[in-house]
Design a protein around this motif. Structure first.
Motif, PDB file in Angstrom:
ATOM      1  N   LEU A 175     -27.286  40.076   3.436  1.00 30.46           N
ATOM      2  CA  LEU A 175     -27.080  39.535   1.730  1.00 30.46           C
ATOM      3  C   LEU A 175     -25.751  37.474   1.985  1.00 30.46           C
ATOM      4  N   GLU A 176     -24.724  38.424   3.141  1.00 27.81           N
ATOM      5  CA  GLU A 176     -23.881  36.871   4.036  1.00 27.81           C
ATOM      6  C   GLU A 176     -24.872  36.046   4.424  1.00 27.81           C
ATOM      7  N   SER A 180     -25.012  35.297  -0.592  1.00 27.12           N
ATOM      8  CA  SER A 180     -25.545  35.914  -2.360  1.00 27.12           C
ATOM      9  C   SER A 180     -23.627  36.170  -2.318  1.00 27.12           C
ATOM     10  N   THR A 192     -18.049  37.463   0.693  1.00 28.68           N
ATOM     11  CA  THR A 192     -17.686  38.942   1.379  1.00 28.68           C
ATOM     12  C   THR A 192     -17.654  38.474   2.294  1.00 28.68           C
ATOM     13  N   GLN A 193     -17.073  39.383   3.620  1.00 25.15           N
ATOM     14  CA  GLN A 193     -17.656  39.439   4.935  1.00 25.15           C
ATOM     15  C   GLN A 193     -17.674  40.980   5.770  1.00 25.15           C
TER      16      GLN A 193
ATOM     17  N   PHE B  27     -25.130  43.134  -4.034  1.00 25.81           N
ATOM     18  CA  PHE B  27     -23.508  43.670  -3.602  1.00 25.81           C
ATOM     19  C   PHE B  27     -23.173  44.511  -4.623  1.00 25.81           C
ATOM     20  N   HIS B 190     -18.611  45.552   2.804  1.00 17.95           N
ATOM     21  CA  HIS B 190     -18.473  44.460   3.151  1.00 17.95           C
ATOM     22  C   HIS B 190     -16.423  44.377   2.140  1.00 17.95           C
ATOM     23  N   GLY B 191     -15.830  43.411   3.413  1.00 21.07           N
ATOM     24  CA  GLY B 191     -14.238  42.820   2.367  1.00 21.07           C
ATOM     25  C   GLY B 191     -14.521  41.663   1.787  1.00 21.07           C
ATOM     26  N   THR B 192     -14.069  40.380   0.169  1.00 17.44           N
ATOM     27  CA  THR B 192     -14.309  39.961  -0.732  1.00 17.44           C
ATOM     28  C   THR B 192     -13.215  39.151   0.001  1.00 17.44           C
ATOM     29  N   GLN B 193     -13.529  37.704  -0.526  1.00 16.02           N
ATOM     30  CA  GLN B 193     -12.585  36.750  -1.200  1.00 16.02           C
ATOM     31  C   GLN B 193     -12.818  35.825  -2.050  1.00 16.02           C
TER      32      GLN B 193
END
Lengths: 214, 214
Positions: A175-176, A180, A192-193, B27, B190-193
């Motif tokens: 999805l990254e 998305s 996201t990461q 997500f 996943h982390g987010t920003q």
């Protein structure tokens, strides 16, 4: 840490409570739902409540409030039996959020926001051409919650349009790679990461990381 | 772009299909669900299907498969009428994923993974002490999907435990400030920003960004 009780929630200002309670479920998906009415008028609206319901048959659920701007989508889904789900990226984010405005019933959010319709021979529901991942969904059933009249809509995934390179060998869609987004609360959008992937967990075995790249 | 049809989905290897279909909703939130059975045995299991259902009354929904490892949670929720939802951070991620293993029925995932129980006078359901945001939920109703027997559980938020500083003036909880994670597919975290917040959209008005910090 503070503790917020039911009495505190009941006493909140209405707008504050909406922002607060909407945050609590955690991060959410962002999908544009594309529909058409019996007369052929298209509609597209953002939903943050799409959830996985099963892989075989391939099912997704989503929540619709009968008293909201989304009434159009729910009516069209039940009337025509079809809808599309379309992931949202940063490039199309302002247009996607703008689709939540209460446009007049004869005005298409596609025209108003500049998003483009795209179609499959499978069904009459429009997909969003700007989206990197679109699905065509066949309506199956819905459940009305006794407690607040909210509707839970269940549909079967009938067709998926996505970039070949986003599909990893395991079947996971990256999805990254397609951009998305996630959202939180009513109005907050997030990139996201990936932190980690873990193999199926077993008792008495240490957790194993999965390393797979596109 | 490639097009994957229902026939393609039907022909997929079972494990591949599970990974693929699980990715498509976008997500997801990551919550640990804490429950206790009628004999007092605690249970904690990860759910990625928690969704917002309304702010007044404050409701959340989640999906449970009757044939999965989560059977324990569903049974306990209906039996005792209570459960907790607990956000997951990077610091507790391996323990949270490990809770999805099929432990024996008399073995608590708390003990097995090293997560700690914490309690409120309100109800018997355990919260996860390591979580930065925990909620106590009163079970209200459930709906069984005709198409695959999946259960949609509806509950009311009765108590929220969170850090004061994560609560913004608007009521939004800053999920990044508390380190809540998102997930995708079966196994990807996943982390987010934050990219942007937008004000309530109106027809014929340009979109306005919201700038609010804790």
């Amino acid at each position: 840490m503070i503790v917020i009780t039911k009495n505190d929630i009941d006493a909140m200002d209405q707008r504050y409570r909406v922002n607060f309670i909407n945050s609590l479920s955690g991060f959410k998906s962002v999908n544009l739902v594309g529909t058409v009415d019996a007369e052929g008028h298209s509609n597209v609206a953002p939903f943050s409540s799409v959830v996985h319901l099963g892989a075989d048959p391939a099912l997704v659920g989503m929540v619709s409030r009968p008293d909201s701007v989304l009434r159009g989508s729910l009516k069209n889904i039940i009337e025509t039996g079809w809808y599309s789900l379309n992931h949202v990226t940063e490039q199309m984010l302002e247009q996607a959020h703008q689709c939540s405005a209460r446009y007049a019933e004869n005005e298409s959010e596609f025209t108003a926001t500049g998003l483009s319709e795209s179609y499959s021979p499978l069904c009459p529901a429009p997909m969003v051409a700007q989206s990197p991942l679109s699905m065509l969904i066949e309506y199956k059933e819905h459940h009305r919650l006794a407690i607040n009249n909210t509707v839970f809509i269940v549909g079967q995934i009938r067709e998926v349009h996505l970039p070949q390179e986003s599909l990893l060998d395991s079947g996971l869609v990256d999805l990254e790679a397609i951009g998305s987004l996630a959202c939180s609360g009513l109005d907050s959008y997030h990139g996201t990461q990936r932190l980690a992937r873990y193999a199926y967990a077993k008792p008495d075995k240490p957790l194993q990381e999965i390393d797979e790249h596109s």
